[in-house]
Design an enzyme around this catalytic site. Structure first.
Site, PDB file in Angstrom:
ATOM      1  N   GLY A 136     -60.087  12.391  99.086  1.00  0.00           N
ATOM      2  CA  GLY A 136     -60.662  13.916  98.822  1.00  0.00           C
ATOM      3  C   GLY A 136     -61.804  13.827  98.445  1.00  0.00           C
ATOM      4  O   GLY A 136     -62.446  14.419  99.458  1.00  0.00           O
ATOM      5  N   GLY A 137     -62.480  14.154  96.867  1.00  0.00           N
ATOM      6  CA  GLY A 137     -63.436  14.548  96.781  1.00  0.00           C
ATOM      7  C   GLY A 137     -64.834  13.498  97.207  1.00  0.00           C
ATOM      8  O   GLY A 137     -66.169  14.154  97.298  1.00  0.00           O
ATOM      9  N   GLY A 143     -80.696  27.660 131.319  1.00  0.00           N
ATOM     10  CA  GLY A 143     -80.512  27.943 130.113  1.00  0.00           C
ATOM     11  C   GLY A 143     -81.102  26.015 129.288  1.00  0.00           C
ATOM     12  O   GLY A 143     -81.855  26.038 128.061  1.00  0.00           O
ATOM     13  N   ALA A 144     -80.270  24.742 129.702  1.00  0.00           N
ATOM     14  CA  ALA A 144     -80.760  23.833 129.458  1.00  0.00           C
ATOM     15  C   ALA A 144     -81.852  23.316 129.828  1.00  0.00           C
ATOM     16  O   ALA A 144     -82.441  23.258 128.518  1.00  0.00           O
ATOM     17  CB  ALA A 144     -79.337  22.935 129.872  1.00  0.00           C
TER      18      ALA A 144
HETATM   19  C1  HXC Z   1     -57.867   6.749  89.152  1.00  0.00           C
HETATM   20  C2  HXC Z   1     -56.833   6.008  90.600  1.00  0.00           C
HETATM   21  C3  HXC Z   1     -56.733   6.183  91.566  1.00  0.00           C
HETATM   22  C4  HXC Z   1     -57.606   7.466  91.372  1.00  0.00           C
HETATM   23  C5  HXC Z   1     -56.948   4.587  92.794  1.00  0.00           C
HETATM   24  N1  HXC Z   1     -56.593   4.719  91.634  1.00  0.00           N
HETATM   25  N2  HXC Z   1     -57.019   6.125  93.191  1.00  0.00           N
HETATM   26  N3  HXC Z   1     -56.999   5.897  89.380  1.00  0.00           N
HETATM   27  N4  HXC Z   1     -57.590   7.830  90.154  1.00  0.00           N
HETATM   28  N5  HXC Z   1     -57.859   8.819  92.074  1.00  0.00           N
HETATM   29  C6  HXC Z   1     -56.101   2.957  90.927  1.00  0.00           C
HETATM   30  C7  HXC Z   1     -54.395   2.882  90.927  1.00  0.00           C
HETATM   31  O1  HXC Z   1     -53.582   3.595  90.139  1.00  0.00           O
HETATM   32  C8  HXC Z   1     -54.479   1.766  90.948  1.00  0.00           C
HETATM   33  O2  HXC Z   1     -54.471   0.828  89.514  1.00  0.00           O
HETATM   34  C9  HXC Z   1     -55.833   1.302  91.960  1.00  0.00           C
HETATM   35  O3  HXC Z   1     -56.945   2.486  91.864  1.00  0.00           O
HETATM   36  C10 HXC Z   1     -55.610   0.450  93.244  1.00  0.00           C
HETATM   37  O4  HXC Z   1     -54.892   1.436  93.770  1.00  0.00           O
HETATM   38  P1  HXC Z   1     -53.602   0.609  94.631  1.00  0.00           P
HETATM   39  O5  HXC Z   1     -52.886   2.434  95.137  1.00  0.00           O
HETATM   40  O6  HXC Z   1     -52.649   0.265  94.040  1.00  0.00           O
HETATM   41  O7  HXC Z   1     -54.569   0.718  95.762  1.00  0.00           O
HETATM   42  P2  HXC Z   1     -54.678   0.891  97.553  1.00  0.00           P
HETATM   43  O8  HXC Z   1     -52.772   0.755  98.098  1.00  0.00           O
HETATM   44  O9  HXC Z   1     -55.452  -0.003  98.010  1.00  0.00           O
HETATM   45  O10 HXC Z   1     -54.951   2.488  97.906  1.00  0.00           O
HETATM   46  C11 HXC Z   1     -56.119   2.819  97.577  1.00  0.00           C
HETATM   47  C12 HXC Z   1     -55.725   4.739  97.787  1.00  0.00           C
HETATM   48  C13 HXC Z   1     -54.605   5.352  97.026  1.00  0.00           C
HETATM   49  C14 HXC Z   1     -55.318   4.663  99.580  1.00  0.00           C
HETATM   50  C15 HXC Z   1     -57.050   5.124  97.801  1.00  0.00           C
HETATM   51  O11 HXC Z   1     -54.926   4.362  95.924  1.00  0.00           O
HETATM   52  C16 HXC Z   1     -54.486   6.362  96.310  1.00  0.00           C
HETATM   53  O12 HXC Z   1     -53.604   7.026  97.508  1.00  0.00           O
HETATM   54  N6  HXC Z   1     -55.230   6.837  95.863  1.00  0.00           N
HETATM   55  C17 HXC Z   1     -55.083   8.662  95.221  1.00  0.00           C
HETATM   56  C18 HXC Z   1     -56.549   8.873  96.275  1.00  0.00           C
HETATM   57  C19 HXC Z   1     -56.330  10.245  95.975  1.00  0.00           C
HETATM   58  O13 HXC Z   1     -55.724  11.475  95.969  1.00  0.00           O
HETATM   59  N7  HXC Z   1     -57.566  10.582  95.371  1.00  0.00           N
HETATM   60  C20 HXC Z   1     -57.755  11.667  94.646  1.00  0.00           C
HETATM   61  C21 HXC Z   1     -58.284  13.227  95.745  1.00  0.00           C
HETATM   62  S1  HXC Z   1     -58.968  14.407  95.091  1.00  0.00           S
HETATM   63  P3  HXC Z   1     -53.950  -0.117  88.829  1.00  0.00           P
HETATM   64  O14 HXC Z   1     -53.928  -0.015  87.527  1.00  0.00           O
HETATM   65  O15 HXC Z   1     -52.925  -0.097  89.669  1.00  0.00           O
HETATM   66  O16 HXC Z   1     -54.703  -1.256  89.358  1.00  0.00           O
HETATM   67  C22 HXC Z   1     -60.132  14.609  94.681  1.00  0.00           C
HETATM   68  C23 HXC Z   1     -60.493  16.171  94.503  1.00  0.00           C
HETATM   69  C24 HXC Z   1     -62.465  16.213  94.068  1.00  0.00           C
HETATM   70  O17 HXC Z   1     -61.021  13.323  95.419  1.00  0.00           O
HETATM   71  C25 HXC Z   1     -62.489  17.340  94.784  1.00  0.00           C
HETATM   72  C26 HXC Z   1     -64.517  17.598  94.109  1.00  0.00           C
HETATM   73  C27 HXC Z   1     -64.538  18.117  95.184  1.00  0.00           C
END
Ligand code: HXC
Length: 515
Positions: free
Chosen positions: A171-172, A405-406
């Site tokens: 994501g971001g 050109g290169a």
């Molecule tokens: C809050 C998060 C988090 C997030 C993970 N966690 N991502 N908490 N915000 N974005 C937390 C989980 O809830 C979990 O908490 C711990 O981190 C570990 O995550 P798991 O999922 O258990 O780990 P894993 O299986 O290794 O998977 C990792 C992951 C997955 C692939 C990164 O967590 C995931 O898909 N996260 C979301 C990714 C995402 O969509 N991010 C937002 C993007 S939007 P606990 O408490 O259970 O340990 C964005 C917009 C910004 O970024 C734009 C700006 C331009």
């Protein structure tokens, strides 16, 4: 409360911060083959040089039960230290805390060291391992990202910025590394994408794994987003250190010079490198390694657009940036990806006072609908523009082909190169002899009784006239035709002569590179 009690509270807080919420979290990181955020910093920096900033910072959110989960440091370790005695600023994201997700306080910690890096003129290193914006904190997470992107942009060209991707970067999270100068990805444990496999499946119905979509291999070879692919965390950190050894602290400085005691600079092996047949490929790495100091070539983007080679090296102890056509891959032709790859490298070197060396053997631009429809015109122009505006010392050596050109694009004299050398095997012409003869002698060949013999005769005629370096040398476009064995010696002398070069571009706000 006594002074002793107060000290005890401090010690307890430090313990809490250091362990980042428990041994279990450290074990979980190790079980995935990853180091923890602090272990990474310890390996990166000189022993005992790390000064942490913001160790006690916590988030300020209470939504979704966050008020019950307050962890010192808030998921990112930030501060400064030294590498080989040189100051650097570093942030290291801690996946074990909220998945390393970025939110308000976390972003403020990163912004603080970015501003210090900018004001004090030292590199910024980001060790990335994060699930993106912290979902529970909402818009302040997005604001935090934007604050970082903005400073990445302001710092671009002022201090070197290096990103190591050592876990998720989704994501971001991807856009800060995208703006930084170099990305190093760890194989099998890191991935980068704007939208992950689930979203991809919903929107485009494609089934793809995280690794395939955005793993180190994908980004090193397909997209070019990763400049380096590392075996593991330790290897990634070694890449960061090696990279820094070639580049200065900021845009006002020059790279550090290594000790070099002059020796015999003649390299006879170079005399045998170009094959007899001008269409037989050879590996340009062989030329590079003979010219530069022993084992000093550090290739960037090794697996991407292999028809051009770019990387850092040392010549008589001093850093240079090399851009070389690779006849062993697609005959060294220029295409969209190789133009983009080389242009970005040229701009980095120019921004940080690293002299450029071009080794040229290029048959032209790659023809075809794919190239034309995907804008080879605009992309080829990127390289032309990048060379044209570079003010660092610039030297070209034409080893064989310099066609069309290169020829202009590859750091020709006409676009500001300081010195241009050619080997006797150089062929400087509008195009190759066969193609040229088929066009300009078409009528003569078609009316001949023996078309093949006539074509052969015309090819020879054209070759004798044009496929050599002497017409260009007679015009002064080539400064000297040299024996290959003399190349290293000539280059050392030439860069010494150019050491104090001053060249200014016309006053402007900024140029408008064809993006
Ligand atoms: C809050 C998060 C988090 C997030 C993970 N966690 N991502 N908490 N915000 N974005 C937390 C989980 O809830 C979990 O908490 C711990 O981190 C570990 O995550 P798991 O999922 O258990 O780990 P894993 O299986 O290794 O998977 C990792 C992951 C997955 C692939 C990164 O967590 C995931 O898909 N996260 C979301 C990714 C995402 O969509 N991010 C937002 C993007 S939007 P606990 O408490 O259970 O340990 C964005 C917009 C910004 O970024 C734009 C700006 C331009």
């Amino acid at each position: 409360m006594t002074k002793k009690d107060k000290t005890k509270i401090l010690e307890k807080k430090i313990d809490d911060a250091l362990i980042g919420g428990g041994q279990k979290r450290i074990d979980s990181q190790h079980s995935k083959g990853k180091l923890t955020a602090r272990e990474r910093i310890n390996i990166l920096l000189d022993k005992n040089s790390f000064q942490e900033l913001g160790m006690f910072v916590t988030h300020r959110s209470s939504d979704f039960g966050l008020d019950k989960k307050v962890i010192l440091g808030d998921g990112v370790v930030t501060g400064f230290g030294t590498i080989e005695g040189r100051l650097v600023y570093v942030f290291s994201q801690d996946f074990t805390i909220f998945g390393g997700s970025l939110a308000e306080a976390y972003a403020e910690k990163i912004v603080k060291i970015m501003e210090l890096a900018l004001k004090n003129g030292a590199p910024l290193i980001g060790l990335n391992d994060s699930g993106g914006a912290r979902i529970q904190e909402g818009v302040v997470s997005l604001a935090g990202y934007a604050d970082i992107f903005y400073r990445n942009t302001l710092a671009s060209g002022v201090v070197p910025q290096i990103s190591a991707i050592m876990g998720p970067c989704a994501g971001g999270a991807v856009y800060s590394p995208a703006i930084t100068d170099f990305n190093i990805m760890v194989e099998n444990t890191s991935y980068m994408f704007v939208t992950g496999p689930n979203v991809v499946k919903t929107v485009t119905h494609e089934e793809v794994s995280s690794e395939e979509l955005g793993g180190a291999n994908t980004h090193s070879s397909k997209s070019g987003i990763a400049h380096f692919s590392a075996k593991n965390d330790i290897d990634a950190i070694a890449h960061v250190k090696k990279l820094l050894s070639y580049i200065p602290q900021n845009c006002e400085e020059i790279p550090i010079a290594y000790k070099y005691n002059g020796e015999n600079e003649i390299r006879e092996k170079l005399d045998d490198i170009i094959p007899e047949n001008p269409n037989t490929p050879y590996d340009m790495h062989g030329v590079i390694n003979e010219i530069v100091d022993n084992d000093s070539f550090f290739e960037v983007h090794k697996q991407y657009a292999e028809n051009i080679i770019v990387g850092f090296a040392r010549l008589a102890g001093k850093s240079i940036g090399i851009i070389a056509n690779q006849p062993a891959f697609l005959a060294g032709v220029l295409d969209i990806n190789s133009s983009k790859k080389a242009a970005r490298f040229v701009r980095f070197c120019d921004a940080f006072n690293i002299p450029l060396l071009v080794l040229e053997d290029v048959p032209g631009f790659l023809p075809g609908t794919d190239q034309e429809w995907n804008a080879i015109i605009t992309n080829g122009a990127k390289l032309l523009y990048a060379f044209s505006e570079a003010t660092v010392p610039r030297i070209t050596v034409i080893t064989r082909k310099a066609y069309g050109g290169a020829y202009d694009v590859m750091n020709s004299k006409h676009i500001g190169a300081d010195l241009n050398f050619a080997w006797p095997t150089a062929e400087i012409a509008v195009m190759g002899a066969k193609g040229a003869s088929e066009i300009i002698f078409k009528k003569e060949i078609m009316s001949s009784d023996n078309k093949d013999a006539k074509l052969e005769e015309k090819i020879n005629e054209y070759q004798n006239l044009f496929t050599n370096p002497y017409i260009a040398a007679s015009r002064g476009y080539i400064d000297e035709v040299i024996k290959p064995q003399q190349t290293r010696e000539r280059l050392i002398r030439a860069y010494k002569m150019l050491e104090n070069k001053v060249d200014n571009l016309p006053k402007k706000k900024h140029g408008n590179i064809p993006l």
